[in-house]
Scaffold this motif. Structure first.
Motif, PDB file in Angstrom:
ATOM      1  N   TRP A 169      -6.856  -9.444   0.283  1.00 39.34           N
ATOM      2  CA  TRP A 169      -6.962 -10.073  -1.034  1.00 39.34           C
ATOM      3  C   TRP A 169      -7.224  -9.030  -2.105  1.00 39.34           C
ATOM      4  O   TRP A 169      -7.645  -7.908  -1.818  1.00 39.34           O
ATOM      5  N   LYS A 182      -0.906 -16.770  -3.734  1.00 39.03           N
ATOM      6  CA  LYS A 182      -0.445 -16.332  -2.406  1.00 39.03           C
ATOM      7  C   LYS A 182       0.693 -15.338  -2.575  1.00 39.03           C
ATOM      8  O   LYS A 182       1.783 -15.700  -3.020  1.00 39.03           O
ATOM      9  N   VAL A 185      -3.997 -13.595  -2.466  1.00 41.59           N
ATOM     10  CA  VAL A 185      -4.342 -13.553  -1.045  1.00 41.59           C
ATOM     11  C   VAL A 185      -3.078 -13.463  -0.203  1.00 41.59           C
ATOM     12  O   VAL A 185      -2.059 -14.095  -0.498  1.00 41.59           O
ATOM     13  N   LEU A 203      -7.655 -14.810  -7.687  1.00 43.16           N
ATOM     14  CA  LEU A 203      -7.597 -14.080  -6.422  1.00 43.16           C
ATOM     15  C   LEU A 203      -6.176 -14.180  -5.880  1.00 43.16           C
ATOM     16  O   LEU A 203      -5.580 -15.256  -5.882  1.00 43.16           O
TER      17      LEU A 203
END
Length: 627
Positions: free
Chosen positions: A443, A478, A437, A435
């Motif tokens: 996301w 991130k 984000v 994922l």
């Protein structure tokens, strides 16, 4: 004469070898189809031994396995059809059926000669008979008439057979594959008469075929798979959660399917744990269930019963859903029966949520919405409003206790290679879930190939999880790809700064934009964005634009769905690239179009790409101006 026959047989084997190259594109399809149909099976290692010659007994079995009698042949009828085929012969019932139906013949001396190899003309005659064609329907005499008709029906496609050839298993593979798409005497496509789905190209729908012969679902109550499977899993192909896997073990509450013909096992271990909050159309006879904020189809009568008004679970209970092959619910169990963990990011602050228990009462609980690494947003019960958008959390169900916990930082760094996905010394698991984000909770799901070549810094990794093999099974990044953001065009940007009577500096801005072909105007007071006309990335909070940044631009010479080139550089094209037509360089009118519409050489192309993210550099927007 013997030398001539030997030469013909030798030529046949040479041509057979050559035919493998001729039909290379169809080889795998043909192989997997005849296996799935049960017409041919491999040895203990799964090898079809395609270079081996085929006996008359083996061909009789293939014929019957490709006929309406495929499921009715007995292991032993106690009847000896020929003096050289006793009832105890492994193929006695196949031979009896093939002869009774007139597809094959014995010899005048009362023998069948089951171990003799079968020739091209014998096979052609038998296959035509299974299609309903008799000698009287053909022009000419045997074997020329049979071979001519065989070819006209394209039953020889993929082979290089000539009269007198001894068939190999390779040629039989193609013949029986072709048989399914051949037209029988009555004008019907043969495969459809057996209940199979055949497309206009004469190809059987392989996925449909697999489903017809798949057994399951079965829920593992004991980790010994021999209690479920009719074959040894050690020699089987195993798919775990839809991907090929070398791990052939199963855990409690895993869902199992298998196909005996293909010696294949599918293992699904997805469990959805959460509060049961609704059933549709109702609890009397439910078809769907809502758990953790999402609705799921109930795929078995057992699952429907368990969550019905007469079942063991009621609205408000915390349950575990065991998910199957098609994404439906196979079973519903006590959540304490399974241990599971999910990892993700909070996408909305924890809040009170109310749901109906029945027509006269309701219940309110704090819940938090979490985007999990598998790409599904789920709601979980929590005890307070402690959780905020952007928090990385672990959702654990251990020994019947469901908890949502904020995670501490666990970072890694390194370059992800294209040869073997690895980060910080740890390899990616086959079923890794990733994922990416943003700070505001936006996301996107990422696949390993999307990250190949990216240089990941420690502050780009929020969290990771290792499996028992010390491989990364879950990874939360991130701002690595930029794929979660919106991209579009700024068509006008007006900014002004004035001094008030009190000598305070007043700032205002008006920005016209297009995002996904939707136009808008953003007006700001006391805030200016350092942007100009051109493509940009747009940042949103609660549906409102809160930030913009221009993308870099380049002139493009060539563009495809995957790559674009210009100014001596090649760029990757975003899967969600936006392409706009503009009538001239000074026009303020833009219309959204398809990539295929502008890749003709009739346009001047400008590509806009991001330079903000480690795995960025994608062409996000293309503007095409007619030359």
């Amino acid at each position: 004469m013997k030398k001539i026959i030997a030469a013909a047989i030798c030529l046949c084997f040479v041509l057979s070898a050559a035919s493998t190259a001729y039909a290379a594109t169809d080889y795998k399809t043909a192989e997997q189809t005849v296996i799935a149909l049960g017409i041919m099976t491999g040895d203990g290692s799964g090898n079809l031994n395609l270079s081996n010659s085929v006996t008359r007994a083996e061909f009789a079995k293939m014929l019957v396995s490709a006929s309406v009698y495929r499921d009715t042949v007995e292991d032993s009828s106690g009847f000896s059809p020929f003096k050289d085929v006793k009832y105890s012969h492994w193929a006695s019932d196949y031979i009896r059926t093939a002869v009774d139906e007139g597809w094959m013949l014995g010899y005048s001396d009362g023998t069948f000669r089951p171990d003799n190899t079968i020739t091209y003309e014998e096979a052609a005659s038998a296959v035509l008979k299974i299609l309903g064609y008799e000698s009287s329907d053909l022009k000419g005499t045997y074997p020329g008439a049979q071979i001519s008709k065989f070819k006209s029906l394209k039953l020889n496609s993929g082979t290089a057979l000539v009269q007198g050839c001894v068939l190999t298993r390779n040629e039989c593979m193609y013949i029986f594959y072709n048989l399914m798409g051949a037209v029988d005497k009555n004008g019907a496509v043969y495969g459809t008469t057996l209940g199979y789905t055949v497309n206009s190209n004469g190809e059987i729908d392989y996925s449909d075929l697999l489903k017809k012969d798949i057994e399951g679902p079965y829920v593992v109550k004991d980790i010994n798979l021999s209690l479920i499977l009719p074959f040894d899993i050690s020699g089987a192909s195993v798919y775990r959660n839809g991907k090929i896997s070398s791990d052939k073990s199963a855990a409690q509450c895993d869902v199992i399917y298998y196909n005996t013909n293909t010696n294949t096992v599918w293992i699904y271990s997805e469990r959805i744990v959460g509060t049961y909050t609704a059933a549709s159309p109702g609890t009397f006879a439910p078809d769907t269930i809502t758990v953790a904020g999402n609705s799921y189809s109930l795929g078995t009568s057992a699952a429907k019963l368990k969550v019905s008004s007469s079942g063991e679970f009621s609205i408000g209970d915390t349950v575990a859903l065991l998910m199957g092959m098609d994404g439906d619910v196979v079973d519903v169990v006590e959540y304490g029966d399974v241990d599971s963990s999910n990892y993700g990011v909070v996408v909305s602050d924890s809040r009170l949520s109310t749901y109906s228990l029945n027509s006269s009462s309701s219940k309110a609980d704090y819940v938090v919405s979490v985007a999990c690494t598998d790409g599904v947003v789920r709601e979980y019960p929590v005890t307070n409003n402690y959780y905020k958008t952007g928090n990385v959390v672990t959702v654990s169900n251990t020994k019947g206790e469901l908890t949502v916990t904020k995670t501490g930082a666990k970072s890694l760094s390194g370059t992800i290679s294209s040869t073997g996905a690895k980060l910080g010394g740890y390899a990616f698991a086959d079923d890794i879930k990733i994922l990416d984000v943003a700070d505001d909770g936006e996301w996107s799901v990422v696949y390993p190939s999307r990250l190949y070549g990216a240089k990941i810094q420690s502050d780009n990794v929020s969290y990771y999880v290792l499996n028992d093999n010390k491989e990364i099974s879950h990874l939360i990044l991130k701002d690595v790809t930029g794929d979660m953001y919106s991209y579009g065009l700024i068509t006008d940007a007006e900014k002004s700064e004035t001094t008030s009577l009190g000598e305070d500096l007043l700032m205002s801005g008006t920005y016209k934009y297009i995002v996904n072909d939707v136009s808008g105007v953003l007006s700001t007071t006391n805030k200016l964005y350092n942007v100009s006309r051109g493509a940009a990335v747009f940042y949103y909070t609660n549906g409102q634009i809160t930030g913009m940044r221009n993308l870099s631009s380049t002139a493009l010479n060539e563009v495809s769905a995957l790559l674009a080139s210009g100014e001596n550089r090649t760029y990757k094209v975003s899967e969600n690239v936006q392409v706009y037509l503009r009538s001239s360089e000074t026009s303020s009118e833009f219309s959204l179009t398809q990539l295929s519409a502008i890749n003709t050489g009739s346009y001047t192309l400008t590509g806009y790409y991001d330079t903000l993210y480690p795995a960025g550099g994608r062409i996000r927007v293309i503007v095409a101006v007619e030359k």
